[in-house]
Design a protein around this motif. Structure first.
Motif, PDB file in Angstrom:
ATOM      1  N   SER A  76       4.170  -7.695 -14.821  1.00 46.08           N
ATOM      2  CA  SER A  76       2.976  -6.851 -14.875  1.00 46.08           C
ATOM      3  C   SER A  76       2.811  -6.096 -13.562  1.00 46.08           C
ATOM      4  N   MET A  77       2.086  -4.982 -13.647  1.00 44.13           N
ATOM      5  CA  MET A  77       1.815  -4.247 -12.416  1.00 44.13           C
ATOM      6  C   MET A  77       0.428  -3.615 -12.489  1.00 44.13           C
ATOM      7  N   PHE A  78      -0.169  -3.434 -11.334  1.00 41.24           N
ATOM      8  CA  PHE A  78      -1.532  -2.916 -11.259  1.00 41.24           C
ATOM      9  C   PHE A  78      -1.621  -1.900 -10.136  1.00 41.24           C
ATOM     10  N   GLN A  79      -2.374  -0.850 -10.409  1.00 41.82           N
ATOM     11  CA  GLN A  79      -2.722   0.071  -9.324  1.00 41.82           C
ATOM     12  C   GLN A  79      -4.212  -0.137  -9.102  1.00 41.82           C
ATOM     13  N   LEU A  80      -4.573  -0.559  -7.899  1.00 41.26           N
ATOM     14  CA  LEU A  80      -5.974  -0.934  -7.679  1.00 41.26           C
ATOM     15  C   LEU A  80      -6.812   0.271  -7.252  1.00 41.26           C
ATOM     16  N   ASP A  81      -8.118   0.178  -7.549  1.00 47.40           N
ATOM     17  CA  ASP A  81      -9.010   1.316  -7.285  1.00 47.40           C
ATOM     18  C   ASP A  81      -9.379   1.459  -5.807  1.00 47.40           C
ATOM     19  N   ASN A  82      -9.391   0.322  -5.097  1.00 47.17           N
ATOM     20  CA  ASN A  82      -9.942   0.381  -3.732  1.00 47.17           C
ATOM     21  C   ASN A  82      -9.002   1.029  -2.719  1.00 47.17           C
ATOM     22  N   LYS A  83      -8.958   2.345  -2.809  1.00 48.60           N
ATOM     23  CA  LYS A  83      -8.084   3.139  -1.944  1.00 48.60           C
ATOM     24  C   LYS A  83      -8.714   3.255  -0.551  1.00 48.60           C
ATOM     25  N   ILE A  84      -7.906   3.055   0.502  1.00 46.40           N
ATOM     26  CA  ILE A  84      -8.400   3.261   1.870  1.00 46.40           C
ATOM     27  C   ILE A  84      -7.528   4.319   2.530  1.00 46.40           C
ATOM     28  N   LYS A  85      -8.166   5.372   3.060  1.00 47.80           N
ATOM     29  CA  LYS A  85      -7.463   6.467   3.750  1.00 47.80           C
ATOM     30  C   LYS A  85      -6.230   6.946   2.969  1.00 47.80           C
ATOM     31  N   ASN A  86      -6.438   7.233   1.704  1.00 46.50           N
ATOM     32  CA  ASN A  86      -5.361   7.755   0.857  1.00 46.50           C
ATOM     33  C   ASN A  86      -4.211   6.753   0.618  1.00 46.50           C
ATOM     34  N   ILE A  87      -4.469   5.486   0.900  1.00 47.72           N
ATOM     35  CA  ILE A  87      -3.440   4.467   0.613  1.00 47.72           C
ATOM     36  C   ILE A  87      -3.910   3.647  -0.593  1.00 47.72           C
ATOM     37  N   VAL A  88      -3.054   3.556  -1.595  1.00 52.77           N
ATOM     38  CA  VAL A  88      -3.428   2.823  -2.816  1.00 52.77           C
ATOM     39  C   VAL A  88      -2.687   1.485  -2.858  1.00 52.77           C
ATOM     40  N   GLY A 145       0.860  -1.193   0.000  1.00 54.34           N
ATOM     41  CA  GLY A 145       0.000   0.000   0.000  1.00 54.34           C
ATOM     42  C   GLY A 145       0.890   1.235   0.000  1.00 54.34           C
ATOM     43  N   VAL A 146       0.620   2.170  -0.905  1.00 52.42           N
ATOM     44  CA  VAL A 146       1.485   3.351  -1.012  1.00 52.42           C
ATOM     45  C   VAL A 146       0.654   4.633  -0.896  1.00 52.42           C
ATOM     46  N   ASP A 147       1.343   5.716  -0.641  1.00 48.74           N
ATOM     47  CA  ASP A 147       0.718   7.046  -0.616  1.00 48.74           C
ATOM     48  C   ASP A 147       0.072   7.342  -1.959  1.00 48.74           C
ATOM     49  N   ASP A 148      -1.133   7.934  -1.929  1.00 49.07           N
ATOM     50  CA  ASP A 148      -1.783   8.279  -3.195  1.00 49.07           C
ATOM     51  C   ASP A 148      -1.239   9.617  -3.690  1.00 49.07           C
ATOM     52  N   LYS A 149      -0.032   9.557  -4.270  1.00 55.54           N
ATOM     53  CA  LYS A 149       0.604  10.781  -4.758  1.00 55.54           C
ATOM     54  C   LYS A 149       1.083  10.517  -6.180  1.00 55.54           C
ATOM     55  N   PRO A 150       1.096  11.515  -7.044  1.00 55.61           N
ATOM     56  CA  PRO A 150       1.577  11.260  -8.397  1.00 55.61           C
ATOM     57  C   PRO A 150       3.046  10.831  -8.368  1.00 55.61           C
ATOM     58  N   GLY A 151       3.406   9.913  -9.258  1.00 59.48           N
ATOM     59  CA  GLY A 151       4.808   9.518  -9.419  1.00 59.48           C
ATOM     60  C   GLY A 151       5.263   8.375  -8.541  1.00 59.48           C
ATOM     61  N   VAL A 152       4.411   7.923  -7.597  1.00 62.27           N
ATOM     62  CA  VAL A 152       4.840   6.864  -6.665  1.00 62.27           C
ATOM     63  C   VAL A 152       5.096   5.551  -7.410  1.00 62.27           C
ATOM     64  N   LEU A 153       4.181   5.214  -8.311  1.00 65.15           N
ATOM     65  CA  LEU A 153       4.319   3.973  -9.072  1.00 65.15           C
ATOM     66  C   LEU A 153       5.635   3.989  -9.860  1.00 65.15           C
ATOM     67  N   ALA A 154       5.904   5.133 -10.485  1.00 61.26           N
ATOM     68  CA  ALA A 154       7.139   5.261 -11.279  1.00 61.26           C
ATOM     69  C   ALA A 154       8.360   5.107 -10.376  1.00 61.26           C
ATOM     70  N   ASP A 155       8.289   5.704  -9.161  1.00 62.99           N
ATOM     71  CA  ASP A 155       9.426   5.619  -8.220  1.00 62.99           C
ATOM     72  C   ASP A 155       9.751   4.156  -7.894  1.00 62.99           C
ATOM     73  N   ILE A 156       8.694   3.399  -7.593  1.00 61.67           N
ATOM     74  CA  ILE A 156       8.930   1.997  -7.182  1.00 61.67           C
ATOM     75  C   ILE A 156       9.407   1.165  -8.375  1.00 61.67           C
ATOM     76  N   THR A 157       8.824   1.425  -9.523  1.00 63.24           N
ATOM     77  CA  THR A 157       9.236   0.695 -10.722  1.00 63.24           C
ATOM     78  C   THR A 157      10.717   0.947 -10.992  1.00 63.24           C
ATOM     79  N   LEU A 158      11.105   2.196 -10.810  1.00 64.67           N
ATOM     80  CA  LEU A 158      12.506   2.562 -11.037  1.00 64.67           C
ATOM     81  C   LEU A 158      13.416   1.815 -10.054  1.00 64.67           C
ATOM     82  N   PHE A 159      12.920   1.692  -8.817  1.00 63.07           N
ATOM     83  CA  PHE A 159      13.672   0.977  -7.783  1.00 63.07           C
ATOM     84  C   PHE A 159      13.947  -0.471  -8.220  1.00 63.07           C
TER      85      PHE A 159
END
Ligand SMILES: NC(=O)c1ccc[n+]([C@@H]2O[C@H](COP(=O)([O-])OP(=O)(O)OC[C@H]3O[C@@H](n4cnc5c(N)ncnc54)[C@H](OP(=O)(O)O)[C@@H]3O)[C@@H](O)[C@H]2O)c1
Length: 431
Positions: free
Chosen positions: A380-392, A356-370
């Motif tokens: 493959s990678m997925f960002q799921l819709d069911n966000k809880i308390k700003n955690i994606v 679960g990550v912070d719902d901020k732009p660029g987070v997915l790219a940061d982790i992928t880069l890592f």
């Protein structure tokens, strides 16, 4: 042909013990006709004499102290159905064999811990030691691996070895249940014990895997050699994501032989939906034996339960008179090659990773880069819709990478500020 006689003493009259008595009562005459065998129960023992049972206790001679059965020269076979890796079960095993009596058990904890020692005793005193029901309940896996039915060298043995976990994971998938609810249902239906720890922690699977590894690889292993991870961390989201990706989650026990090294592991695994193993549902168990000539042989059946387990114990008793003494466990004296245990860090395979990550732009790219920097290739990678308390929730599926590397990288990722939950790692096994 003269009638053969087997006199049995049964210690433990719970689920399996009472099932065994019911089978013997029902089938005694059939055994006489079919095998020329006179089977008699000449003593029974359990903790409480007054407990209500499914058979009439007054039909049998009661021993308050089961060890006293060993002094009865009429008893040929002691059947231990109490449980526990040490204590009374171990004492019964050792003393029965020393007295020249056959010893039959369904006790995986005892066989996993002391199997080699007990087998050596049975060799020394020329008495029989049988434990078919200790792995896979009603599935005849011990005889399959021991009776020259498999000619080639076995490379892998693996399977779903715990019906409770398989039932829970099946119900989480089919009925969209959270883990705790599925466990409660399993307990209500009698598929899980009131204390389910041994099952859901993976320990029960580890006991059975230890026995299988000893049998097929002649490997004198310890339970602590086995990597064990249970199913308690599996969430509904993982079950759903696995389905979306074309997999289902099962708890596997896996033992591989590779260049004189044996890797033994128990962990939840994603297996392809179209694999045979993915069709094994609910409380069923399966074991796959993979040998150099036959390729894969898979058997499916009830891995526990009163009558399937009691039938397995019964088959051990019947086989005492028929089977020649088989190799079973290799003792120290006749070990021809030295096998060593291999750590799971050496496993190379694909992984499912959820965080679960912070719902901020660029987070997915940061982790992928890592991952990219560490040369871990993402399938493959997925960002799921069911966000809880700003955690994606993010899900990644890797290509093949070593366990050591993925663990190292996830350790580093887990301390990043943007990571807001525990990271879930599930191994993918392309069976
Ligand atoms: N249940 C299964 O489906 C299954 C499947 C595969 C293998 N097994 C193995 O089979 C064995 C028996 O399991 P189970 O499910 O039948 O267990 P269970 O229902 O709990 O029965 C245990 C029996 O042992 C007796 N007992 C306990 N402590 C004793 C003592 N100190 N002295 C004498 N008797 C004692 C109990 O006496 P009371 O009846 O008086 O309480 C009871 O009859 C275990 O090793 C288990 O791992 C079970």
């Amino acid at each position: 042909m003269s009638i053969r006689k087997i006199n049995v003493g049964i210690v433990g009259l719970g689920t399996v013990g009472s099932g065994l008595i019911e089978i013997i009562e029902k089938k005694k005459n059939t055994f006489k006709k079919l095998y020329n065998l006179n089977l008699a129960i000449v003593g029974v023992s359990a903790k409480r004499k007054t407990k209500k049972r499914s058979f009439n206790i007054k039909n049998y001679i009661w021993y308050q102290d089961p060890l006293k059965m060993l002094n009865n020269p009429e008893i040929d076979v002691i059947v231990e159905l109490i449980g526990g890796s040490d204590g009374l079960a171990l004492e019964l095993a050792e003393k029965s064999l020393r007295k020249g009596k056959s010893f039959v058990t369904a006790n995986k904890a005892l066989v996993a811990k002391h199997g080699v020692k007990i087998f050596e005793l049975s060799n020394r005193y020329n008495s029989r030691f049988s434990f078919e029901a200790s792995v896979g309940g009603g599935i005849p896996i011990i005889r399959l691996t021991q009776n020259s039915m498999i000619v080639g060298k076995i490379k892998n043995i693996y399977g779903i070895l715990n019906g409770t976990c398989n039932y829970i994971l099946s119900k989480m998938r089919e009925d969209n249940l959270p883990f705790k609810k599925a466990l409660k249902n399993a307990q209500n239906l009698g598929f899980a014990e009131s204390d389910p720890h041994d099952d859901i922690s993976g320990n029960d699977t580890a006991y059975k895997l230890a026995i299988l590894s000893k049998l097929v690889f002649g490997f004198s292993n310890k339970i602590s050699d086995i990597f064990v991870e249970g199913i308690t961390n599996i969430e509904e989201i993982d079950i759903k994501m696995a389905s979306k990706l074309g997999y289902r989650i099962v708890l596997l026990g896996i033992s591989n032989l590779n260049n004189n090294k044996v890797m033994q592991r128990v962990h939840p695994s994603l297996v392809p939906n179209n694999s045979m193993i993915a069709k094994v549902n609910n409380e069923l168990n399966t074991i796959v034996v993979d040998d150099e000539f036959t390729d894969k042989i898979m058997i499916v059946g009830k891995g526990a339960g009163k009558m399937p387990t009691a039938a397995s114990v019964m088959s051990d008793i019947l086989n005492i008179v028929d089977e020649n003494k088989k190799k079973v466990f290799s003792s120290k004296a006749n070990k021809s090659h030295k096998l060593i245990s291999q750590n799971i860090d050496k496993r190379e395979g694909k992984f499912y990773i959820r965080m679960g990550v912070d719902d901020k732009p660029g987070v997915l790219a940061d982790i992928t880069l890592f991952f990219k920097k560490q040369k871990i290739s993402i399938k493959s990678m997925f960002q799921l819709d069911n966000k809880i308390k700003n955690i994606v929730p993010l899900v990644f599926v890797t290509h093949k990478v070593t366990e050591k590397k993925i663990k190292l990288v996830l350790k580093r990722i887990s301390i990043l500020d943007i990571i807001k939950t525990k990271i879930t790692l599930i191994r993918i096994e392309d069976m």
